[in-house]
Design a protein around this motif. Sequence first.
Motif, PDB file in Angstrom:
ATOM      1  N   LYS A  10      33.956  40.395  39.234  1.00 60.00           N
ATOM      2  CA  LYS A  10      34.352  40.939  40.533  1.00 60.00           C
ATOM      3  C   LYS A  10      33.219  40.869  41.554  1.00 60.00           C
ATOM      4  O   LYS A  10      33.425  40.483  42.696  1.00 60.00           O
ATOM      5  CB  LYS A  10      34.824  42.383  40.378  1.00 60.00           C
ATOM      6  CG  LYS A  10      35.360  42.978  41.660  1.00 60.00           C
ATOM      7  CD  LYS A  10      35.687  44.449  41.513  1.00 60.00           C
ATOM      8  CE  LYS A  10      37.012  44.634  40.863  1.00 60.00           C
ATOM      9  NZ  LYS A  10      37.456  46.044  40.864  1.00 60.00           N
ATOM     10  N   GLU A  25      40.317  44.487  45.957  1.00 64.78           N
ATOM     11  CA  GLU A  25      41.372  45.243  45.278  1.00 64.78           C
ATOM     12  C   GLU A  25      42.621  45.348  46.144  1.00 64.78           C
ATOM     13  O   GLU A  25      43.747  45.204  45.645  1.00 64.78           O
ATOM     14  CB  GLU A  25      40.860  46.631  44.910  1.00 64.78           C
ATOM     15  CG  GLU A  25      39.788  46.599  43.839  1.00 64.78           C
ATOM     16  CD  GLU A  25      38.999  47.898  43.724  1.00 64.78           C
ATOM     17  OE1 GLU A  25      39.303  48.864  44.470  1.00 64.78           O
ATOM     18  OE2 GLU A  25      38.066  47.942  42.905  1.00 64.78           O
ATOM     19  N   VAL A  28      44.460  41.989  46.183  1.00 57.86           N
ATOM     20  CA  VAL A  28      45.195  41.790  44.930  1.00 57.86           C
ATOM     21  C   VAL A  28      46.451  42.658  44.927  1.00 57.86           C
ATOM     22  O   VAL A  28      47.543  42.185  44.583  1.00 57.86           O
ATOM     23  CB  VAL A  28      44.297  42.100  43.706  1.00 57.86           C
ATOM     24  CG1 VAL A  28      45.115  42.122  42.422  1.00 57.86           C
ATOM     25  CG2 VAL A  28      43.163  41.083  43.595  1.00 57.86           C
ATOM     26  N   LYS A  29      46.306  43.900  45.323  1.00 63.62           N
ATOM     27  CA  LYS A  29      47.431  44.830  45.347  1.00 63.62           C
ATOM     28  C   LYS A  29      48.536  44.340  46.276  1.00 63.62           C
ATOM     29  O   LYS A  29      49.722  44.478  45.982  1.00 63.62           O
ATOM     30  CB  LYS A  29      46.951  46.213  45.793  1.00 63.62           C
ATOM     31  CG  LYS A  29      47.926  47.315  45.588  1.00 63.62           C
ATOM     32  CD  LYS A  29      47.282  48.649  45.938  1.00 63.62           C
ATOM     33  CE  LYS A  29      48.146  49.811  45.523  1.00 63.62           C
ATOM     34  NZ  LYS A  29      47.515  51.092  45.794  1.00 63.62           N
ATOM     35  N   GLN A  31      49.202  41.340  46.832  1.00 62.77           N
ATOM     36  CA  GLN A  31      49.563  40.015  46.319  1.00 62.77           C
ATOM     37  C   GLN A  31      49.137  38.893  47.264  1.00 62.77           C
ATOM     38  O   GLN A  31      49.804  37.881  47.413  1.00 62.77           O
ATOM     39  CB  GLN A  31      51.053  39.935  46.012  1.00 62.77           C
ATOM     40  CG  GLN A  31      51.484  40.912  44.946  1.00 62.77           C
ATOM     41  CD  GLN A  31      52.952  40.831  44.600  1.00 62.77           C
ATOM     42  OE1 GLN A  31      53.716  40.058  45.200  1.00 62.77           O
ATOM     43  NE2 GLN A  31      53.369  41.611  43.630  1.00 62.77           N
ATOM     44  N   PRO A  34      44.938  36.225  43.915  1.00 59.90           N
ATOM     45  CA  PRO A  34      45.389  36.231  42.516  1.00 59.90           C
ATOM     46  C   PRO A  34      44.798  37.396  41.721  1.00 59.90           C
ATOM     47  O   PRO A  34      43.665  37.808  41.956  1.00 59.90           O
ATOM     48  CB  PRO A  34      44.887  34.889  41.971  1.00 59.90           C
ATOM     49  CG  PRO A  34      43.925  34.360  42.951  1.00 59.90           C
ATOM     50  CD  PRO A  34      44.172  35.037  44.253  1.00 59.90           C
ATOM     51  N   ARG A  35      45.600  37.924  40.802  1.00 59.85           N
ATOM     52  CA  ARG A  35      45.130  38.994  39.928  1.00 59.85           C
ATOM     53  C   ARG A  35      44.053  38.461  38.996  1.00 59.85           C
ATOM     54  O   ARG A  35      44.102  37.319  38.559  1.00 59.85           O
ATOM     55  CB  ARG A  35      46.281  39.518  39.068  1.00 59.85           C
ATOM     56  CG  ARG A  35      47.240  40.371  39.846  1.00 59.85           C
ATOM     57  CD  ARG A  35      48.340  40.955  38.992  1.00 59.85           C
ATOM     58  NE  ARG A  35      47.821  41.525  37.760  1.00 59.85           N
ATOM     59  CZ  ARG A  35      48.513  41.636  36.638  1.00 59.85           C
ATOM     60  NH1 ARG A  35      49.744  41.198  36.590  1.00 59.85           N
ATOM     61  NH2 ARG A  35      47.988  42.172  35.569  1.00 59.85           N
ATOM     62  N   GLY A  36      43.104  39.318  38.711  1.00 63.25           N
ATOM     63  CA  GLY A  36      42.071  38.962  37.763  1.00 63.25           C
ATOM     64  C   GLY A  36      42.564  39.107  36.331  1.00 63.25           C
ATOM     65  O   GLY A  36      43.620  39.694  36.078  1.00 63.25           O
ATOM     66  N   LYS A  38      41.705  40.692  32.702  1.00 60.82           N
ATOM     67  CA  LYS A  38      40.871  41.724  32.101  1.00 60.82           C
ATOM     68  C   LYS A  38      40.359  41.220  30.754  1.00 60.82           C
ATOM     69  O   LYS A  38      41.141  40.916  29.856  1.00 60.82           O
ATOM     70  CB  LYS A  38      41.650  43.020  31.939  1.00 60.82           C
ATOM     71  CG  LYS A  38      40.790  44.159  31.457  1.00 60.82           C
ATOM     72  CD  LYS A  38      41.488  45.476  31.641  1.00 60.82           C
ATOM     73  CE  LYS A  38      40.603  46.544  31.055  1.00 60.82           C
ATOM     74  NZ  LYS A  38      40.134  47.519  31.940  1.00 60.82           N
ATOM     75  N   ILE A  43      36.805  42.484  34.725  1.00 62.54           N
ATOM     76  CA  ILE A  43      37.897  41.713  35.311  1.00 62.54           C
ATOM     77  C   ILE A  43      37.262  40.440  35.858  1.00 62.54           C
ATOM     78  O   ILE A  43      36.254  40.495  36.566  1.00 62.54           O
ATOM     79  CB  ILE A  43      38.610  42.493  36.434  1.00 62.54           C
ATOM     80  CG1 ILE A  43      39.233  43.759  35.856  1.00 62.54           C
ATOM     81  CG2 ILE A  43      39.680  41.631  37.096  1.00 62.54           C
ATOM     82  CD1 ILE A  43      39.881  44.659  36.876  1.00 62.54           C
ATOM     83  N   TRP A  45      37.820  36.198  37.366  1.00 63.29           N
ATOM     84  CA  TRP A  45      38.658  35.209  38.030  1.00 63.29           C
ATOM     85  C   TRP A  45      38.107  33.833  37.711  1.00 63.29           C
ATOM     86  O   TRP A  45      36.887  33.636  37.623  1.00 63.29           O
ATOM     87  CB  TRP A  45      38.641  35.405  39.549  1.00 63.29           C
ATOM     88  CG  TRP A  45      39.459  36.537  40.026  1.00 63.29           C
ATOM     89  CD1 TRP A  45      40.734  36.485  40.521  1.00 63.29           C
ATOM     90  CD2 TRP A  45      39.081  37.921  40.093  1.00 63.29           C
ATOM     91  NE1 TRP A  45      41.158  37.736  40.876  1.00 63.29           N
ATOM     92  CE2 TRP A  45      40.160  38.640  40.619  1.00 63.29           C
ATOM     93  CE3 TRP A  45      37.922  38.621  39.739  1.00 63.29           C
ATOM     94  CZ2 TRP A  45      40.129  40.001  40.809  1.00 63.29           C
ATOM     95  CZ3 TRP A  45      37.889  39.990  39.928  1.00 63.29           C
ATOM     96  CH2 TRP A  45      38.976  40.669  40.453  1.00 63.29           C
ATOM     97  N   TRP A  53      41.925  29.541  46.698  1.00 58.81           N
ATOM     98  CA  TRP A  53      42.373  30.580  47.622  1.00 58.81           C
ATOM     99  C   TRP A  53      41.579  30.495  48.926  1.00 58.81           C
ATOM    100  O   TRP A  53      42.142  30.576  50.009  1.00 58.81           O
ATOM    101  CB  TRP A  53      42.220  31.971  46.986  1.00 58.81           C
ATOM    102  CG  TRP A  53      42.667  33.059  47.905  1.00 58.81           C
ATOM    103  CD1 TRP A  53      43.925  33.564  48.007  1.00 58.81           C
ATOM    104  CD2 TRP A  53      41.870  33.750  48.876  1.00 58.81           C
ATOM    105  NE1 TRP A  53      43.954  34.538  48.990  1.00 58.81           N
ATOM    106  CE2 TRP A  53      42.707  34.673  49.536  1.00 58.81           C
ATOM    107  CE3 TRP A  53      40.531  33.684  49.242  1.00 58.81           C
ATOM    108  CZ2 TRP A  53      42.248  35.515  50.536  1.00 58.81           C
ATOM    109  CZ3 TRP A  53      40.075  34.522  50.247  1.00 58.81           C
ATOM    110  CH2 TRP A  53      40.927  35.431  50.882  1.00 58.81           C
TER     111      TRP A  53
END
Length: 77
Positions: A10, A25, A28-29, A31, A34-36, A38, A43, A45, A53
């Motif tokens: 991160k 954050e 990502v929330k 959208q 892209p989500r990381g 875990k 977290i 990428w 991106w």
Amino acid sequence: MSARISLLEKSAVTQRLGICERTLENLVKAQKFPRGLKLGKNIVWDEVAVEKWLANALEPQLNWSPPQRPRKGARLG
């Protein structure tokens, strides 16, 4: 031959994009990023996904050109 994967934590992502962790954050929330993935406590990428991106986000700026000014004496519409 397999492709080499480079993972970014991160802090590396936020540094690359010049944003704070809270902004990442929120993206990502919403959208919009892209989500990381875990992995244990971290977290991460994929570096290629982050670069893709960023290139997509910069596309309008890179394709920008100044508006054409009408020539002197040219009629408008």
